[in-house]
Design a protein around this motif. Structure first.
Motif, PDB file in Angstrom:
ATOM      1  N   PRO A 164      59.403   0.238 -31.018  1.00  0.00           N
ATOM      2  CA  PRO A 164      59.386  -0.396 -31.612  1.00  0.00           C
ATOM      3  C   PRO A 164      59.853  -0.376 -33.015  1.00  0.00           C
ATOM      4  CG  PRO A 164      56.913  -0.392 -30.667  1.00  0.00           C
ATOM      5  CD  PRO A 164      58.005   0.469 -30.147  1.00  0.00           C
ATOM      6  N   GLU A 165      60.065  -1.014 -34.057  1.00  0.00           N
ATOM      7  CA  GLU A 165      60.449  -0.509 -35.761  1.00  0.00           C
ATOM      8  C   GLU A 165      59.701  -1.713 -36.146  1.00  0.00           C
ATOM      9  OE1 GLU A 165      60.422   2.568 -36.511  1.00  0.00           O
ATOM     10  OE2 GLU A 165      61.379   3.881 -35.178  1.00  0.00           O
ATOM     11  N   LEU A 166      59.065  -2.341 -36.236  1.00  0.00           N
ATOM     12  CA  LEU A 166      58.485  -3.474 -37.061  1.00  0.00           C
ATOM     13  C   LEU A 166      59.150  -3.483 -38.966  1.00  0.00           C
ATOM     14  CD1 LEU A 166      56.456  -5.816 -36.743  1.00  0.00           C
ATOM     15  CD2 LEU A 166      55.008  -4.704 -37.205  1.00  0.00           C
ATOM     16  N   PRO A 167      58.842  -4.184 -39.502  1.00  0.00           N
ATOM     17  CA  PRO A 167      60.014  -3.702 -40.398  1.00  0.00           C
ATOM     18  C   PRO A 167      58.423  -3.842 -41.878  1.00  0.00           C
ATOM     19  CG  PRO A 167      60.077  -6.092 -39.998  1.00  0.00           C
ATOM     20  CD  PRO A 167      59.460  -4.939 -38.522  1.00  0.00           C
ATOM     21  N   GLU A 168      58.253  -4.102 -42.598  1.00  0.00           N
ATOM     22  CA  GLU A 168      57.486  -3.375 -44.029  1.00  0.00           C
ATOM     23  C   GLU A 168      56.697  -4.724 -44.122  1.00  0.00           C
ATOM     24  OE1 GLU A 168      58.133  -1.616 -47.350  1.00  0.00           O
ATOM     25  OE2 GLU A 168      58.962   0.418 -46.236  1.00  0.00           O
ATOM     26  N   ASP A 169      57.493  -5.863 -44.350  1.00  0.00           N
ATOM     27  CA  ASP A 169      57.014  -7.255 -44.367  1.00  0.00           C
ATOM     28  C   ASP A 169      57.584  -7.551 -43.383  1.00  0.00           C
ATOM     29  OD1 ASP A 169      56.122  -9.127 -45.402  1.00  0.00           O
ATOM     30  OD2 ASP A 169      57.558  -9.922 -47.225  1.00  0.00           O
ATOM     31  N   PRO A 170      56.796  -8.079 -41.582  1.00  0.00           N
ATOM     32  CA  PRO A 170      57.352  -8.678 -41.104  1.00  0.00           C
ATOM     33  C   PRO A 170      57.655  -9.969 -41.077  1.00  0.00           C
ATOM     34  CG  PRO A 170      55.440  -7.806 -40.167  1.00  0.00           C
ATOM     35  CD  PRO A 170      55.504  -7.768 -41.436  1.00  0.00           C
ATOM     36  N   THR A 171      58.146 -11.038 -40.180  1.00  0.00           N
ATOM     37  CA  THR A 171      58.003 -12.032 -40.190  1.00  0.00           C
ATOM     38  C   THR A 171      56.637 -12.964 -39.206  1.00  0.00           C
ATOM     39  OG1 THR A 171      59.510 -12.493 -37.977  1.00  0.00           O
ATOM     40  CG2 THR A 171      60.571 -12.252 -40.493  1.00  0.00           C
ATOM     41  N   ALA A 172      56.327 -14.196 -39.380  1.00  0.00           N
ATOM     42  CA  ALA A 172      55.293 -14.263 -38.174  1.00  0.00           C
ATOM     43  C   ALA A 172      55.645 -14.108 -36.878  1.00  0.00           C
ATOM     44  CB  ALA A 172      54.862 -15.610 -38.039  1.00  0.00           C
ATOM     45  N   GLU A 173      57.079 -14.280 -36.206  1.00  0.00           N
ATOM     46  CA  GLU A 173      57.532 -14.115 -35.313  1.00  0.00           C
ATOM     47  C   GLU A 173      57.221 -12.371 -34.363  1.00  0.00           C
ATOM     48  OE1 GLU A 173      61.349 -15.283 -32.433  1.00  0.00           O
ATOM     49  OE2 GLU A 173      61.913 -14.556 -34.660  1.00  0.00           O
ATOM     50  N   ALA A 177      55.244 -10.750 -31.600  1.00  0.00           N
ATOM     51  CA  ALA A 177      55.945 -10.021 -31.189  1.00  0.00           C
ATOM     52  C   ALA A 177      55.351  -9.075 -30.951  1.00  0.00           C
ATOM     53  CB  ALA A 177      57.508  -9.518 -31.033  1.00  0.00           C
ATOM     54  N   TRP A 178      54.954  -7.947 -31.932  1.00  0.00           N
ATOM     55  CA  TRP A 178      54.638  -7.353 -31.572  1.00  0.00           C
ATOM     56  C   TRP A 178      53.008  -6.801 -31.513  1.00  0.00           C
ATOM     57  CZ3 TRP A 178      54.094  -2.434 -30.273  1.00  0.00           C
ATOM     58  CH2 TRP A 178      52.457  -1.523 -31.413  1.00  0.00           C
ATOM     59  N   LEU A 179      51.925  -8.309 -31.159  1.00  0.00           N
ATOM     60  CA  LEU A 179      51.296  -8.157 -31.037  1.00  0.00           C
ATOM     61  C   LEU A 179      51.196  -8.419 -29.392  1.00  0.00           C
ATOM     62  CD1 LEU A 179      49.452 -10.572 -33.553  1.00  0.00           C
ATOM     63  CD2 LEU A 179      48.548  -7.844 -32.808  1.00  0.00           C
ATOM     64  N   GLU A 180      52.208  -9.099 -28.853  1.00  0.00           N
ATOM     65  CA  GLU A 180      51.839  -9.413 -27.708  1.00  0.00           C
ATOM     66  C   GLU A 180      52.555  -7.823 -26.059  1.00  0.00           C
ATOM     67  OE1 GLU A 180      54.950 -12.158 -24.178  1.00  0.00           O
ATOM     68  OE2 GLU A 180      55.147 -12.417 -26.545  1.00  0.00           O
ATOM     69  N   TRP A 285      61.907  -6.419 -23.115  1.00  0.00           N
ATOM     70  CA  TRP A 285      62.700  -5.594 -23.591  1.00  0.00           C
ATOM     71  C   TRP A 285      63.210  -7.301 -24.487  1.00  0.00           C
ATOM     72  CZ3 TRP A 285      65.007  -1.083 -23.634  1.00  0.00           C
ATOM     73  CH2 TRP A 285      64.547  -0.733 -22.640  1.00  0.00           C
ATOM     74  N   HIS A 286      62.922  -8.226 -24.661  1.00  0.00           N
ATOM     75  CA  HIS A 286      62.799  -9.493 -25.849  1.00  0.00           C
ATOM     76  C   HIS A 286      62.199  -8.802 -26.519  1.00  0.00           C
ATOM     77  CE1 HIS A 286      64.486 -12.385 -22.323  1.00  0.00           C
ATOM     78  NE2 HIS A 286      65.679 -11.428 -23.170  1.00  0.00           N
ATOM     79  N   LEU A 287      60.651  -8.638 -26.251  1.00  0.00           N
ATOM     80  CA  LEU A 287      60.092  -8.216 -27.807  1.00  0.00           C
ATOM     81  C   LEU A 287      60.521  -6.922 -28.592  1.00  0.00           C
ATOM     82  CD1 LEU A 287      56.359  -9.100 -25.375  1.00  0.00           C
ATOM     83  CD2 LEU A 287      56.942 -10.157 -27.539  1.00  0.00           C
ATOM     84  N   ILE A 288      61.070  -6.287 -27.791  1.00  0.00           N
ATOM     85  CA  ILE A 288      61.487  -5.072 -28.545  1.00  0.00           C
ATOM     86  C   ILE A 288      62.825  -5.431 -29.207  1.00  0.00           C
ATOM     87  CG2 ILE A 288      63.013  -2.647 -28.110  1.00  0.00           C
ATOM     88  CD1 ILE A 288      60.093  -2.063 -27.512  1.00  0.00           C
ATOM     89  N   ASN A 292      62.196  -5.432 -33.680  1.00  0.00           N
ATOM     90  CA  ASN A 292      63.382  -4.415 -34.667  1.00  0.00           C
ATOM     91  C   ASN A 292      64.331  -5.870 -34.891  1.00  0.00           C
ATOM     92  OD1 ASN A 292      62.282  -2.562 -33.588  1.00  0.00           O
ATOM     93  ND2 ASN A 292      63.130  -1.736 -31.852  1.00  0.00           N
ATOM     94  N   GLY A 293      64.218  -6.825 -34.627  1.00  0.00           N
ATOM     95  CA  GLY A 293      65.339  -8.007 -35.504  1.00  0.00           C
ATOM     96  C   GLY A 293      66.575  -7.792 -34.864  1.00  0.00           C
ATOM     97  N   ASN A 294      66.461  -7.351 -34.018  1.00  0.00           N
ATOM     98  CA  ASN A 294      67.463  -7.619 -32.754  1.00  0.00           C
ATOM     99  C   ASN A 294      68.133  -8.871 -32.600  1.00  0.00           C
ATOM    100  OD1 ASN A 294      68.681  -4.549 -34.198  1.00  0.00           O
ATOM    101  ND2 ASN A 294      67.095  -4.257 -32.330  1.00  0.00           N
ATOM    102  N   PRO A 295      69.341  -8.897 -32.034  1.00  0.00           N
ATOM    103  CA  PRO A 295      69.437 -10.383 -31.221  1.00  0.00           C
ATOM    104  C   PRO A 295      68.974 -10.246 -29.806  1.00  0.00           C
ATOM    105  CG  PRO A 295      71.415  -9.768 -31.843  1.00  0.00           C
ATOM    106  CD  PRO A 295      70.439  -8.638 -32.606  1.00  0.00           C
TER     107      PRO A 295
END
Length: 314
Positions: A164-173, A177-180, A285-288, A292-295
């Protein structure tokens, strides 16, 4: 009061009135040697000149910017430069901003979840993890799952590389996803499930089974397409109409593994598919991907649920 050079000297009380700083703050900084008195009265009271007042203004500015007193002393003693101090504090502020953005996103996620106090405490701990700690949390999960098992170097390398590479300004989604994800990789039941899958895959490799090939990917695509057609047509997996689809797919799996289709093979195939069909693995895999902002990859669960149900009745 004037000194020998004609400059006005101020008592600590007068200096406090001129600068707006509390007397106790000026006295503390003076005691620490940051703003030493220019002179003292015969009775021992501190006196400060114009330079001391200017020094005091600089100290206040630096402290307002979060510079600690030890660094202020080094700066005033010319052991470092303002530019160097500013560069360090820009980095510190950037880190604080990233943390605040993440906390904001986490609070939004918590508000949307309607979390219990227990969940909130866990999520707060997960949210406070640094980038390195987040990666370490997932790496520990992978290490436990595959430690001592030859489950395939390419697959394990993919697991270790996809972090997981959480961005500096993550969206709520992304925050949600990171919390889950953080909760999921710490779930002992899920960790045990992935360990069982890894052990099964290692046993298959030891027996010479092929895994992770291009043919595997093509067959998954076929399963997705054929079961989707059956489900869209309203064909139940345990119905007579499902038999040709189940037979076709079972034959395709037999070809892939260079085996002969039959009752023994289908029992083996059913065990294999059931072992790897934990929906939480796909969710991982979906959460990752979301973090990471990937499809998000296509869901395989419904397709393999249908095939497994079809194999059970044959």
């Amino acid at each position: 009061m004037a000194d020998m050079d004609g400059d006005t000297l101020h008592t600590i009380g007068e200096l406090a009135a001129l600068t707006g700083l509390p007397v106790r703050t000026i006295r503390f900084w003076s005691d620490e040697g940051v703003v030493p008195p220019t002179d003292r009265t015969p009775a021992g009271y501190r006196l400060y000149d114009h330079d001391a007042r200017a020094r005091l203004d600089l100290v206040r500015t630096l402290r307002d910017l979060g510079v600690d007193l030890a660094t202020v002393q080094r700066l005033l003693a010319s052991e470092t430069t303002v530019a160097e101090v500013a560069a360090v504090h820009v980095e510190a502020l950037d880190a604080q901003i990233r943390t605040l953005r993440l906390r904001r996103a986490v609070l939004r996620a918590v508000a949307g979840r309607g979390s219990s106090p227990e969940e909130l405490e866990l999520m707060n701990k997960i949210a406070k993890l640094s980038d390195r700690e987040r990666r370490r949390l997932v790496q520990d999960f992978v290490d436990q799952a595959f430690d001592g098992l030859d489950a395939g170097p390419e697959f394990v390398a993919k697991m270790r590389a996809t972090l997981p590479e959480l961005p500096e300004d993550p969206t709520a989604e992304q925050a949600d996803a990171w919390l889950e994800l953080g909760e999921l990789v710490q779930d002992e039941d899920f960790r045990a499930s992935v360990r069982r899958m890894a052990a099964y895959q290692a046993r298959e490799r030891a027996e010479g089974a092929r895994t992770g090939t291009d043919e595997d990917g093509r067959l998954v695509t076929t399963v997705l397409a054929r079961t989707a057609e059956a489900r869209e047509a309203g064909i139940a997996p345990d119905s007579a109409a499902a038999r040709p689809v189940v037979d076709e797919l079972a034959e395709a799996f037999a070809d892939l593994f260079a085996r002969t289709d039959g009752p023994q093979f289908r029992a083996w195939l059913l065990e294999r598919l059931e072992t790897g069909n934990d929906p939480r693995t796909e969710r991982y895999w979906h959460l990752i991907a979301i973090v990471n902002g990937n499809p998000v990859p296509p869901g395989l669960g419904p397709a393999f649920d249908w095939l497994i149900a079809g194999l059970r009745t044959r």
